[in-house]
Design a protein around this motif. Structure first.
Motif, PDB file in Angstrom:
ATOM      1  N   MET A   1      43.719  17.426 -58.520  1.00 23.38           N
ATOM      2  CA  MET A   1      44.088  16.201 -57.787  1.00 23.38           C
ATOM      3  C   MET A   1      43.505  16.339 -56.275  1.00 23.38           C
ATOM      4  SD  MET A   1      47.921  14.546 -56.988  1.00 23.38           S
ATOM      5  CE  MET A   1      48.286  14.523 -58.764  1.00 23.38           C
ATOM      6  N   LEU A   2      42.949  14.969 -55.989  1.00 17.40           N
ATOM      7  CA  LEU A   2      42.745  14.736 -54.602  1.00 17.40           C
ATOM      8  C   LEU A   2      43.458  14.495 -53.594  1.00 17.40           C
ATOM      9  CD1 LEU A   2      40.142  14.412 -52.873  1.00 17.40           C
ATOM     10  CD2 LEU A   2      39.874  12.092 -53.301  1.00 17.40           C
ATOM     11  N   VAL A   3      43.672  15.234 -52.424  1.00 15.26           N
ATOM     12  CA  VAL A   3      44.448  15.048 -51.386  1.00 15.26           C
ATOM     13  C   VAL A   3      44.034  14.602 -50.217  1.00 15.26           C
ATOM     14  CG1 VAL A   3      46.317  16.158 -50.074  1.00 15.26           C
ATOM     15  CG2 VAL A   3      46.183  16.872 -52.346  1.00 15.26           C
ATOM     16  N   LEU A   4      44.353  13.405 -49.789  1.00 18.90           N
ATOM     17  CA  LEU A   4      43.593  12.798 -48.568  1.00 18.90           C
ATOM     18  C   LEU A   4      44.653  13.223 -47.400  1.00 18.90           C
ATOM     19  CD1 LEU A   4      42.534   9.319 -49.751  1.00 18.90           C
ATOM     20  CD2 LEU A   4      41.204  11.457 -49.597  1.00 18.90           C
ATOM     21  N   TYR A  93      49.110  -3.651 -52.980  1.00 16.27           N
ATOM     22  CA  TYR A  93      49.888  -2.950 -54.064  1.00 16.27           C
ATOM     23  C   TYR A  93      48.973  -2.779 -55.113  1.00 16.27           C
ATOM     24  CZ  TYR A  93      53.585  -4.762 -51.595  1.00 16.27           C
ATOM     25  OH  TYR A  93      54.789  -4.962 -50.592  1.00 16.27           O
ATOM     26  N   ARG A  94      48.183  -1.560 -55.035  1.00 18.86           N
ATOM     27  CA  ARG A  94      47.089  -1.006 -56.108  1.00 18.86           C
ATOM     28  C   ARG A  94      47.413   0.468 -56.620  1.00 18.86           C
ATOM     29  NH1 ARG A  94      43.538  -4.146 -54.224  1.00 18.86           N
ATOM     30  NH2 ARG A  94      41.972  -3.256 -55.300  1.00 18.86           N
ATOM     31  N   PRO A  95      46.706   0.719 -57.449  1.00 20.72           N
ATOM     32  CA  PRO A  95      47.004   2.223 -57.946  1.00 20.72           C
ATOM     33  C   PRO A  95      47.047   3.237 -56.966  1.00 20.72           C
ATOM     34  CG  PRO A  95      45.265   0.989 -59.371  1.00 20.72           C
ATOM     35  CD  PRO A  95      45.589   0.320 -58.335  1.00 20.72           C
ATOM     36  N   ASN A  96      46.059   3.048 -55.820  1.00 17.83           N
ATOM     37  CA  ASN A  96      45.919   3.964 -54.722  1.00 17.83           C
ATOM     38  C   ASN A  96      45.785   3.165 -53.478  1.00 17.83           C
ATOM     39  OD1 ASN A  96      45.406   6.549 -55.987  1.00 17.83           O
ATOM     40  ND2 ASN A  96      43.437   5.587 -56.811  1.00 17.83           N
ATOM     41  N   PRO A  97      46.859   3.127 -52.592  1.00 18.49           N
ATOM     42  CA  PRO A  97      46.997   2.190 -51.517  1.00 18.49           C
ATOM     43  C   PRO A  97      46.046   2.358 -50.605  1.00 18.49           C
ATOM     44  CG  PRO A  97      48.852   4.017 -51.460  1.00 18.49           C
ATOM     45  CD  PRO A  97      48.156   3.922 -52.723  1.00 18.49           C
ATOM     46  N   ILE A  98      44.910   1.961 -50.631  1.00 21.34           N
ATOM     47  CA  ILE A  98      43.960   2.345 -49.760  1.00 21.34           C
ATOM     48  C   ILE A  98      43.169   1.009 -49.240  1.00 21.34           C
ATOM     49  CG2 ILE A  98      41.426   3.360 -49.524  1.00 21.34           C
ATOM     50  CD1 ILE A  98      42.395   5.590 -51.297  1.00 21.34           C
ATOM     51  N   GLY A  99      42.737   0.953 -47.945  1.00 18.43           N
ATOM     52  CA  GLY A  99      42.397  -0.134 -47.502  1.00 18.43           C
ATOM     53  C   GLY A  99      40.923   0.081 -46.931  1.00 18.43           C
ATOM     54  N   TYR A 132      41.739   7.596 -43.033  1.00 17.45           N
ATOM     55  CA  TYR A 132      41.190   8.658 -43.838  1.00 17.45           C
ATOM     56  C   TYR A 132      39.693   9.131 -43.745  1.00 17.45           C
ATOM     57  CZ  TYR A 132      45.651   8.211 -46.197  1.00 17.45           C
ATOM     58  OH  TYR A 132      47.133   8.205 -46.457  1.00 17.45           O
ATOM     59  N   ASP A 133      39.028   7.988 -43.373  1.00 15.83           N
ATOM     60  CA  ASP A 133      37.388   8.317 -43.085  1.00 15.83           C
ATOM     61  C   ASP A 133      36.739   7.135 -42.415  1.00 15.83           C
ATOM     62  OD1 ASP A 133      35.209   9.838 -43.222  1.00 15.83           O
ATOM     63  OD2 ASP A 133      34.709   9.408 -45.230  1.00 15.83           O
ATOM     64  N   ILE A 134      35.824   7.560 -41.829  1.00 12.90           N
ATOM     65  CA  ILE A 134      35.189   6.583 -40.909  1.00 12.90           C
ATOM     66  C   ILE A 134      33.518   6.877 -41.287  1.00 12.90           C
ATOM     67  CG2 ILE A 134      34.241   6.134 -38.585  1.00 12.90           C
ATOM     68  CD1 ILE A 134      36.619   7.130 -37.354  1.00 12.90           C
TER      69      ILE A 134
END
Length: 226
Positions: A1-4, A93-99, A132-134
Protein backbone atom coordinates in the motif's frame (compact mmCIF):
# COMPACT_ATOMS: atom_id res chain seq x y z
CA UNK A 1 0.00 0.00 0.00
CA UNK A 2 1.26 3.45 -0.94
CA UNK A 3 1.53 5.84 1.99
CA UNK A 4 1.64 9.58 1.23
CA UNK A 5 3.46 11.90 3.60
CA UNK A 6 2.75 15.65 3.54
CA UNK A 7 5.80 17.55 2.38
CA UNK A 8 4.32 20.95 3.25
CA UNK A 9 1.24 22.83 4.39
CA UNK A 10 -0.34 25.92 2.94
CA UNK A 11 -1.09 29.09 4.87
CA UNK A 12 -4.21 30.70 3.46
CA UNK A 13 -6.69 33.43 4.41
CA UNK A 14 -9.50 30.89 3.94
CA UNK A 15 -9.89 29.15 7.30
CA UNK A 16 -13.12 27.26 6.53
CA UNK A 17 -14.33 25.38 3.45
CA UNK A 18 -17.15 27.82 2.76
CA UNK A 19 -15.98 30.71 0.62
CA UNK A 20 -12.93 29.05 -0.91
CA UNK A 21 -12.72 29.65 -4.69
CA UNK A 22 -14.19 26.68 -6.54
CA UNK A 23 -11.11 26.27 -8.75
CA UNK A 24 -7.53 27.42 -8.70
CA UNK A 25 -6.70 30.58 -10.62
CA UNK A 26 -10.14 32.16 -10.27
CA UNK A 27 -8.97 34.60 -7.57
CA UNK A 28 -5.62 35.75 -8.86
CA UNK A 29 -5.06 38.32 -6.10
CA UNK A 30 -5.23 35.68 -3.39
CA UNK A 31 -1.73 35.11 -1.98
CA UNK A 32 -0.86 32.04 0.08
CA UNK A 33 2.39 30.64 1.43
CA UNK A 34 3.67 27.08 1.34
CA UNK A 35 5.79 26.05 4.33
CA UNK A 36 7.70 22.79 4.07
CA UNK A 37 7.88 20.20 6.79
CA UNK A 38 11.32 20.11 8.48
CA UNK A 39 12.27 16.90 6.66
CA UNK A 40 11.85 18.59 3.27
CA UNK A 41 13.51 21.96 3.86
CA UNK A 42 16.64 21.11 1.92
CA UNK A 43 17.15 24.02 -0.50
CA UNK A 44 18.45 21.60 -3.12
CA UNK A 45 14.92 20.21 -3.54
CA UNK A 46 13.83 23.58 -4.98
CA UNK A 47 16.83 24.21 -7.21
CA UNK A 48 15.56 25.35 -10.62
CA UNK A 49 11.96 25.89 -9.51
CA UNK A 50 12.46 29.67 -9.67
CA UNK A 51 12.66 29.37 -13.46
CA UNK A 52 8.97 28.42 -13.68
CA UNK A 53 6.03 30.83 -13.50
CA UNK A 54 3.41 28.27 -12.42
CA UNK A 55 3.39 25.03 -10.45
CA UNK A 56 1.06 22.12 -9.77
CA UNK A 57 0.11 21.35 -6.19
CA UNK A 58 -0.99 17.83 -5.30
CA UNK A 59 -2.79 17.99 -1.98
CA UNK A 60 -5.28 16.29 0.30
CA UNK A 61 -8.90 17.07 1.17
CA UNK A 62 -8.01 16.91 4.86
CA UNK A 63 -11.49 17.89 6.10
CA UNK A 64 -13.36 15.22 4.13
CA UNK A 65 -14.76 12.51 6.38
CA UNK A 66 -16.33 9.45 4.75
CA UNK A 67 -16.37 5.71 5.31
CA UNK A 68 -17.29 4.60 1.80
CA UNK A 69 -16.85 6.16 -1.61
CA UNK A 70 -19.73 6.60 -4.04
CA UNK A 71 -19.52 6.28 -7.84
CA UNK A 72 -22.00 9.18 -8.18
CA UNK A 73 -21.85 12.64 -6.63
CA UNK A 74 -23.93 15.82 -6.81
CA UNK A 75 -21.72 18.63 -8.19
CA UNK A 76 -22.51 22.04 -6.64
CA UNK A 77 -22.16 23.59 -10.12
CA UNK A 78 -25.29 21.67 -11.15
CA UNK A 79 -27.26 22.92 -8.16
CA UNK A 80 -26.70 19.83 -6.04
CA UNK A 81 -29.71 18.16 -7.68
CA UNK A 82 -28.11 16.12 -10.47
CA UNK A 83 -25.80 13.14 -10.05
CA UNK A 84 -22.68 12.70 -12.15
CA UNK A 85 -19.89 10.14 -12.12
CA UNK A 86 -17.28 10.99 -9.51
CA UNK A 87 -14.50 10.78 -12.10
CA UNK A 88 -16.29 13.41 -14.21
CA UNK A 89 -16.11 15.88 -11.31
CA UNK A 90 -13.62 17.50 -8.95
CA UNK A 91 -15.67 16.59 -5.92
CA UNK A 92 -13.67 16.05 -2.71
CA UNK A 93 -15.67 12.86 -2.06
CA UNK A 94 -13.53 10.43 -4.04
CA UNK A 95 -11.91 7.02 -3.53
CA UNK A 96 -8.70 8.87 -2.67
CA UNK A 97 -9.33 12.44 -1.40
CA UNK A 98 -6.61 14.07 -3.48
CA UNK A 99 -6.80 17.53 -5.05
CA UNK A 100 -4.85 19.10 -7.91
CA UNK A 101 -4.33 22.85 -8.34
CA UNK A 102 -2.32 25.02 -10.69
CA UNK A 103 -1.04 28.20 -9.05
CA UNK A 104 1.30 31.02 -9.95
CA UNK A 105 4.68 30.97 -8.24
CA UNK A 106 5.22 34.51 -6.96
CA UNK A 107 8.43 34.10 -4.97
CA UNK A 108 10.75 31.78 -3.07
CA UNK A 109 12.08 33.33 0.13
CA UNK A 110 14.26 31.96 2.89
CA UNK A 111 12.70 32.63 6.29
CA UNK A 112 14.14 32.18 9.73
CA UNK A 113 13.18 28.84 11.21
CA UNK A 114 11.13 27.82 8.15
CA UNK A 115 13.63 27.38 5.36
CA UNK A 116 12.54 28.31 1.86
CA UNK A 117 8.89 29.38 1.71
CA UNK A 118 6.89 29.59 -1.53
CA UNK A 119 4.44 32.42 -2.08
CA UNK A 120 1.78 31.53 -4.63
CA UNK A 121 -1.30 33.23 -6.04
CA UNK A 122 -4.64 31.78 -7.10
CA UNK A 123 -4.73 28.83 -4.69
CA UNK A 124 -8.08 27.23 -3.85
CA UNK A 125 -6.89 25.56 -0.65
CA UNK A 126 -8.02 25.98 2.94
CA UNK A 127 -5.54 27.08 5.57
CA UNK A 128 -3.49 24.14 6.83
CA UNK A 129 -4.16 21.86 3.85
CA UNK A 130 -1.44 19.20 3.48
CA UNK A 131 0.53 19.22 0.24
CA UNK A 132 1.92 15.90 -0.99
CA UNK A 133 3.90 17.00 -4.02
CA UNK A 134 4.86 19.97 -6.18
CA UNK A 135 5.56 19.79 -9.90
CA UNK A 136 6.34 22.49 -12.49
CA UNK A 137 3.59 23.53 -14.90
CA UNK A 138 4.64 23.12 -18.54
CA UNK A 139 2.66 25.28 -20.96
CA UNK A 140 3.65 23.28 -24.04
CA UNK A 141 2.03 20.11 -22.71
CA UNK A 142 -0.27 21.10 -19.83
CA UNK A 143 -2.30 23.66 -21.80
CA UNK A 144 -4.82 22.46 -24.40
CA UNK A 145 -6.63 25.29 -26.18
CA UNK A 146 -9.12 22.93 -27.83
CA UNK A 147 -10.16 21.21 -24.58
CA UNK A 148 -13.86 20.66 -23.87
CA UNK A 149 -15.09 21.77 -20.42
CA UNK A 150 -18.16 19.53 -20.17
CA UNK A 151 -20.87 20.62 -17.76
CA UNK A 152 -18.26 22.56 -15.76
CA UNK A 153 -18.09 25.16 -18.53
CA UNK A 154 -21.74 26.13 -18.32
CA UNK A 155 -21.04 29.01 -15.90
CA UNK A 156 -17.58 30.07 -16.98
CA UNK A 157 -18.57 33.72 -17.33
CA UNK A 158 -20.75 33.88 -14.22
CA UNK A 159 -19.85 36.49 -11.61
CA UNK A 160 -21.59 38.91 -9.29
CA UNK A 161 -21.23 42.64 -8.88
CA UNK A 162 -19.97 43.36 -5.37
CA UNK A 163 -21.30 46.23 -3.26
CA UNK A 164 -18.84 46.83 -0.43
CA UNK A 165 -19.41 50.03 1.60
CA UNK A 166 -16.19 51.99 2.17
CA UNK A 167 -16.67 52.04 5.94
CA UNK A 168 -16.71 48.24 5.95
CA UNK A 169 -14.00 47.74 3.35
CA UNK A 170 -11.67 49.93 5.39
CA UNK A 171 -11.79 47.36 8.20
CA UNK A 172 -10.06 44.80 5.95
CA UNK A 173 -6.26 45.19 5.63
CA UNK A 174 -5.43 46.94 2.37
CA UNK A 175 -3.41 44.03 0.99
CA UNK A 176 -6.36 41.66 1.47
CA UNK A 177 -9.13 43.69 -0.13
CA UNK A 178 -8.74 42.85 -3.82
CA UNK A 179 -8.64 39.11 -3.18
CA UNK A 180 -11.69 39.31 -0.91
CA UNK A 181 -13.71 41.22 -3.51
CA UNK A 182 -12.66 38.74 -6.22
CA UNK A 183 -13.72 35.86 -3.98
CA UNK A 184 -17.10 37.41 -3.30
CA UNK A 185 -17.67 38.03 -7.01
CA UNK A 186 -17.34 34.28 -7.60
CA UNK A 187 -20.52 33.83 -5.50
CA UNK A 188 -19.61 31.66 -2.48
CA UNK A 189 -23.20 30.47 -2.02
CA UNK A 190 -24.22 26.89 -2.82
CA UNK A 191 -25.48 26.83 -6.40
CA UNK A 192 -28.85 25.40 -5.38
CA UNK A 193 -29.72 28.52 -3.35
CA UNK A 194 -31.39 31.12 -5.54
CA UNK A 195 -33.65 32.94 -3.08
CA UNK A 196 -32.61 36.59 -2.65
CA UNK A 197 -31.52 38.34 0.54
CA UNK A 198 -30.60 35.22 2.52
CA UNK A 199 -27.75 36.16 4.90
CA UNK A 200 -24.43 34.37 4.47
CA UNK A 201 -20.99 34.75 5.92
CA UNK A 202 -17.54 33.23 5.69
CA UNK A 203 -14.25 33.61 7.48
CA UNK A 204 -11.48 35.40 5.65
CA UNK A 205 -8.15 36.65 7.01
CA UNK A 206 -9.43 36.81 10.56
CA UNK A 207 -12.79 38.41 9.76
CA UNK A 208 -16.35 37.17 9.45
CA UNK A 209 -17.62 38.69 6.20
CA UNK A 210 -21.42 38.79 6.02
CA UNK A 211 -23.38 39.42 2.85
CA UNK A 212 -26.61 39.00 0.93
CA UNK A 213 -27.27 38.51 -2.79
CA UNK A 214 -30.13 39.89 -4.87
CA UNK A 215 -30.52 40.69 -8.57
CA UNK A 216 -26.94 39.77 -9.42
CA UNK A 217 -25.42 42.00 -6.73
CA UNK A 218 -23.64 40.74 -3.64
CA UNK A 219 -23.92 43.29 -0.84
CA UNK A 220 -21.65 43.16 2.19
CA UNK A 221 -23.54 44.40 5.24
CA UNK A 222 -21.31 43.50 8.19
CA UNK A 223 -17.68 42.75 9.03
CA UNK A 224 -16.80 41.16 12.38
CA UNK A 225 -13.23 40.78 13.55
CA UNK A 226 -12.66 37.26 14.88
Amino acid sequence: MLVLKPIAKINSDFTTKFGIPRQSGLVKSQLSTIVFEPEYRDANALRGLEEYSHIWLIWGFSEVKMEHWSPMVKPPRLGGNKRMGVFATRSPYRPNPIGLSCVKLVSIDKREGLGNVLTVSGADLMDGTPIYDIKPYLSFTDSHQDAENGFAGERLDYSLDVSFPDELLSIIPADKRDALIESLAQDPRPAYITEPDIPFGFEYAGFDVRFKVADGVLSVYEIIKL
